[in-house]
Scaffold this active site. Structure first.
Site, PDB file in Angstrom:
ATOM      1  N   HIS A 192      -2.936   7.153   2.769  1.00  0.00           N
ATOM      2  CA  HIS A 192      -3.446   5.887   2.232  1.00  0.00           C
ATOM      3  C   HIS A 192      -4.799   5.601   2.875  1.00  0.00           C
ATOM      4  O   HIS A 192      -4.948   5.674   4.100  1.00  0.00           O
ATOM      5  CB  HIS A 192      -2.444   4.763   2.536  1.00  0.00           C
ATOM      6  CG  HIS A 192      -3.013   3.402   2.317  1.00  0.00           C
ATOM      7  ND1 HIS A 192      -3.708   3.065   1.168  1.00  0.00           N
ATOM      8  CD2 HIS A 192      -3.013   2.292   3.101  1.00  0.00           C
ATOM      9  CE1 HIS A 192      -4.108   1.807   1.266  1.00  0.00           C
ATOM     10  NE2 HIS A 192      -3.706   1.311   2.426  1.00  0.00           N
ATOM     11  N   ASN A 245     -10.277   0.024   0.403  1.00  0.00           N
ATOM     12  CA  ASN A 245      -8.816   0.141   0.395  1.00  0.00           C
ATOM     13  C   ASN A 245      -8.299  -0.365  -0.958  1.00  0.00           C
ATOM     14  O   ASN A 245      -8.329  -1.572  -1.226  1.00  0.00           O
ATOM     15  CB  ASN A 245      -8.278  -0.716   1.547  1.00  0.00           C
ATOM     16  CG  ASN A 245      -6.768  -0.765   1.600  1.00  0.00           C
ATOM     17  OD1 ASN A 245      -6.090  -0.351   0.670  1.00  0.00           O
ATOM     18  ND2 ASN A 245      -6.242  -1.296   2.684  1.00  0.00           N
ATOM     19  N   CYS A 247       0.812  -1.226   0.000  1.00  0.00           N
ATOM     20  CA  CYS A 247       0.000   0.000   0.000  1.00  0.00           C
ATOM     21  C   CYS A 247       0.845   1.275   0.000  1.00  0.00           C
ATOM     22  O   CYS A 247       0.323   2.361  -0.196  1.00  0.00           O
ATOM     23  CB  CYS A 247      -0.953   0.002   1.189  1.00  0.00           C
ATOM     24  SG  CYS A 247      -2.029  -1.424   1.218  1.00  0.00           S
TER      25      CYS A 247
HETATM   26  N1  ACO Z   1     -18.368  -8.706   9.683  1.00  0.00           N
HETATM   27  C1  ACO Z   1     -18.799  -9.098  10.891  1.00  0.00           C
HETATM   28  N2  ACO Z   1     -17.980  -9.529  11.847  1.00  0.00           N
HETATM   29  C2  ACO Z   1     -16.659  -9.560  11.574  1.00  0.00           C
HETATM   30  C3  ACO Z   1     -16.139  -9.162  10.335  1.00  0.00           C
HETATM   31  C4  ACO Z   1     -17.065  -8.731   9.354  1.00  0.00           C
HETATM   32  N3  ACO Z   1     -16.669  -8.322   8.133  1.00  0.00           N
HETATM   33  N4  ACO Z   1     -14.791  -9.291  10.346  1.00  0.00           N
HETATM   34  C5  ACO Z   1     -14.477  -9.766  11.563  1.00  0.00           C
HETATM   35  N5  ACO Z   1     -15.603  -9.930  12.289  1.00  0.00           N
HETATM   36  C6  ACO Z   1     -15.719 -10.425  13.658  1.00  0.00           C
HETATM   37  C7  ACO Z   1     -14.606 -11.382  13.987  1.00  0.00           C
HETATM   38  O1  ACO Z   1     -14.893 -12.696  13.552  1.00  0.00           O
HETATM   39  C8  ACO Z   1     -14.563 -11.282  15.470  1.00  0.00           C
HETATM   40  O2  ACO Z   1     -15.606 -12.055  16.013  1.00  0.00           O
HETATM   41  P1  ACO Z   1     -15.369 -12.940  17.341  1.00  0.00           P
HETATM   42  O3  ACO Z   1     -15.062 -11.937  18.399  1.00  0.00           O
HETATM   43  O4  ACO Z   1     -16.669 -13.629  17.491  1.00  0.00           O
HETATM   44  O5  ACO Z   1     -14.202 -13.822  17.012  1.00  0.00           O
HETATM   45  C9  ACO Z   1     -14.909  -9.805  15.735  1.00  0.00           C
HETATM   46  O6  ACO Z   1     -15.565  -9.350  14.552  1.00  0.00           O
HETATM   47  C10 ACO Z   1     -13.686  -8.955  15.980  1.00  0.00           C
HETATM   48  O7  ACO Z   1     -12.700  -9.294  14.984  1.00  0.00           O
HETATM   49  P2  ACO Z   1     -11.359  -8.494  14.843  1.00  0.00           P
HETATM   50  O8  ACO Z   1     -10.568  -9.015  13.704  1.00  0.00           O
HETATM   51  O9  ACO Z   1     -10.729  -8.431  16.206  1.00  0.00           O
HETATM   52  O10 ACO Z   1     -11.959  -7.082  14.436  1.00  0.00           O
HETATM   53  P3  ACO Z   1     -11.413  -5.653  14.761  1.00  0.00           P
HETATM   54  O11 ACO Z   1     -12.285  -4.997  15.755  1.00  0.00           O
HETATM   55  O12 ACO Z   1      -9.933  -5.654  14.980  1.00  0.00           O
HETATM   56  O13 ACO Z   1     -11.686  -4.933  13.376  1.00  0.00           O
HETATM   57  C11 ACO Z   1     -10.415  -4.263  11.477  1.00  0.00           C
HETATM   58  C12 ACO Z   1     -11.078  -5.422  12.192  1.00  0.00           C
HETATM   59  C13 ACO Z   1     -11.493  -3.270  11.069  1.00  0.00           C
HETATM   60  C14 ACO Z   1      -9.737  -4.776  10.224  1.00  0.00           C
HETATM   61  C15 ACO Z   1      -9.400  -3.613  12.446  1.00  0.00           C
HETATM   62  O14 ACO Z   1      -8.493  -4.580  12.943  1.00  0.00           O
HETATM   63  C16 ACO Z   1      -8.631  -2.531  11.842  1.00  0.00           C
HETATM   64  O15 ACO Z   1      -9.121  -1.426  11.740  1.00  0.00           O
HETATM   65  N6  ACO Z   1      -7.368  -2.812  11.431  1.00  0.00           N
HETATM   66  C17 ACO Z   1      -6.542  -1.897  10.751  1.00  0.00           C
HETATM   67  C18 ACO Z   1      -5.949  -2.548   9.588  1.00  0.00           C
HETATM   68  C19 ACO Z   1      -6.607  -2.219   8.304  1.00  0.00           C
HETATM   69  O16 ACO Z   1      -7.471  -1.389   8.187  1.00  0.00           O
HETATM   70  N7  ACO Z   1      -6.135  -2.898   7.294  1.00  0.00           N
HETATM   71  C20 ACO Z   1      -6.514  -2.597   5.970  1.00  0.00           C
HETATM   72  C21 ACO Z   1      -5.611  -3.274   5.027  1.00  0.00           C
HETATM   73  S1  ACO Z   1      -3.952  -3.115   5.405  1.00  0.00           S
HETATM   74  C22 ACO Z   1      -3.315  -1.708   4.780  1.00  0.00           C
HETATM   75  O17 ACO Z   1      -3.876  -1.107   3.925  1.00  0.00           O
HETATM   76  C23 ACO Z   1      -2.046  -1.240   5.266  1.00  0.00           C
END
Ligand code: ACO
Length: 320
Positions: free
Chosen positions: A247, A277, A111
């Site tokens: 980004h 993204n 990215c």
């Molecule tokens: N819909 C519904 N539930 C979901 C989804 C979805 N799409 N995805 C995950 N869940 C659930 C999981 O299964 C988990 O359930 P559980 O507790 O029963 O196991 C729960 O939601 C929490 O999952 P996490 O993976 O811990 O979710 P988190 O709150 O961390 O949110 C997210 C995920 C939005 C990706 C977050 O980690 C984040 O903002 N990360 C930043 C990284 C990012 O944005 N990356 C983008 C690409 S990388 C880049 O461009 C550099």
């Protein structure tokens, strides 16, 4: 000698896919996706692919810059999703737009691809070797997504953005790039690997894997750091910056960076709601939209900042 952006162009994937569309294929909802990421819909490519989207963005950038493709000396394309291991996507774009006098190659920095590509092209121009360069960020990231994995499939979209840069005597362009290879496993997609006649295996093909919380922690720490670094190196205060073009990975990352820099959110334009993204394409697509909407005036100081797999990061302070 320094460089200036003289034109931009962009091309999102052809088909719009909403959060509700994804809720039909995995257990998710519009509410979950938009509240955690800011994404409402994304564009997926259904035929153009990486080089096709890149070529359209490139033509629009040349038109916007008032330059003929034959006048380009160099094409540098940031992509993690070329159609071929070789040739490079840049060579495909060179042929598609008729940039017959340009050398071209791709940069792999996930990215951060557009920022790394712009830094590379800038260095060639600054050295005096070339006068005009086309810089592209393009990704057909949807082909690397496991569409049964709700943790990742809701995040990404396809697209390409491009900028034409020109060498000039005066101006402001200050950039930095960094990487931390020790954290390479945080965000990965395995390339075709492991097949030959001795192992008798078919090559494995990977999907995107992401430790979302690690990426979040990395981004909100490194992005403000590298922005401060380029501002300090140029003696420019934050009050002089018109926009921070980050980004577009996640709205919450951008909110958090704004808070850490103690800068108003209005200085951080976003279009993640429309595109998701788009990896290396997100910064040049946003830049092009801002340019075409008349949000940028000549002389404005703007900061571009990318971050992604590698882990990699980079920031550029430039004068529009
Ligand atoms: N819909 C519904 N539930 C979901 C989804 C979805 N799409 N995805 C995950 N869940 C659930 C999981 O299964 C988990 O359930 P559980 O507790 O029963 O196991 C729960 O939601 C929490 O999952 P996490 O993976 O811990 O979710 P988190 O709150 O961390 O949110 C997210 C995920 C939005 C990706 C977050 O980690 C984040 O903002 N990360 C930043 C990284 C990012 O944005 N990356 C983008 C690409 S990388 C880049 O461009 C550099």
């Amino acid at each position: 000698m320094t460089t200036k952006i003289i034109g931009t162009g962009s091309c999102p994937g052809e088909r719009v896919v909403t959060n509700d569309d994804l809720a039909k294929i995995v257990e998710t909802s519009d509410e979950w996706i938009s509240s955690r990421t800011g994404i409402k819909e994304r564009h997926l490519t259904t035929g153009l692919g990486t080089s096709g989207m890149a070529a359209r963005a490139a033509m629009l950038a040349c038109e916007n810059a008032g330059i003929r493709p034959e006048e380009l000396d160099l094409i540098v394309m940031g992509t993690s999703t070329p159609e071929y291991c070789f040739p490079s996507g840049a060579c495909q774009v060179q042929a598609a737009i008729g940039a017959v006098n340009a050398a071209g190659f791709d940069i792999s920095a996930a990215c951060s691809g557009f920022v790394f590509a712009l830094m590379t092209a800038h260095s060639f121009l600054k050295s005096g070797m070339y006068r005009n360069a086309l810089v592209i960020g393009a990704d057909d990231i949807s082909k690397l997504v496991d569409w049964s994995d709700r943790k990742t499939c809701v995040l990404f979209g396809d697209g390409a953005g491009a900028a034409v840069i020109k060498a000039q005597e005066d101006g402001c362009f200050e950039g930095m790039m960094g990487c931390d290879g020790k954290k390479w496993e945080v965000l990965t997609c395995q390339a075709r690997s492991g097949g030959n006649f001795i192992t008798e295996k078919k090559p494995d093909l990977g999907y995107i894997y992401m430790d979302g919380q690690e990426v979040f922690k990395f981004a909100v720490k490194k992005v403000p750091e590298c922005i401060r670094q380029v501002l300090d190196a140029n003696g420019v205060g934050m009050e002089a910056v018109r926009y921070y073009i980050l980004h577009q990975a996640n709205e919450r990352i951008i909110d958090s960076v704004a808070k850490r820099l103690k800068e108003p959110l209005e200085k951080f334009p976003m279009n993640i709601q429309k595109y998701g993204n788009t990896s290396g394409a997100s910064i040049p697509i946003l830049l092009d939209e801002m340019n075409r909407e008349g949000m940028l005036n000549r002389g404005d100081k703007i900061v571009l900042a990318g971050f992604g797999g590698g882990l990699t990061w980079g920031a550029i302070l430039l004068e529009w």
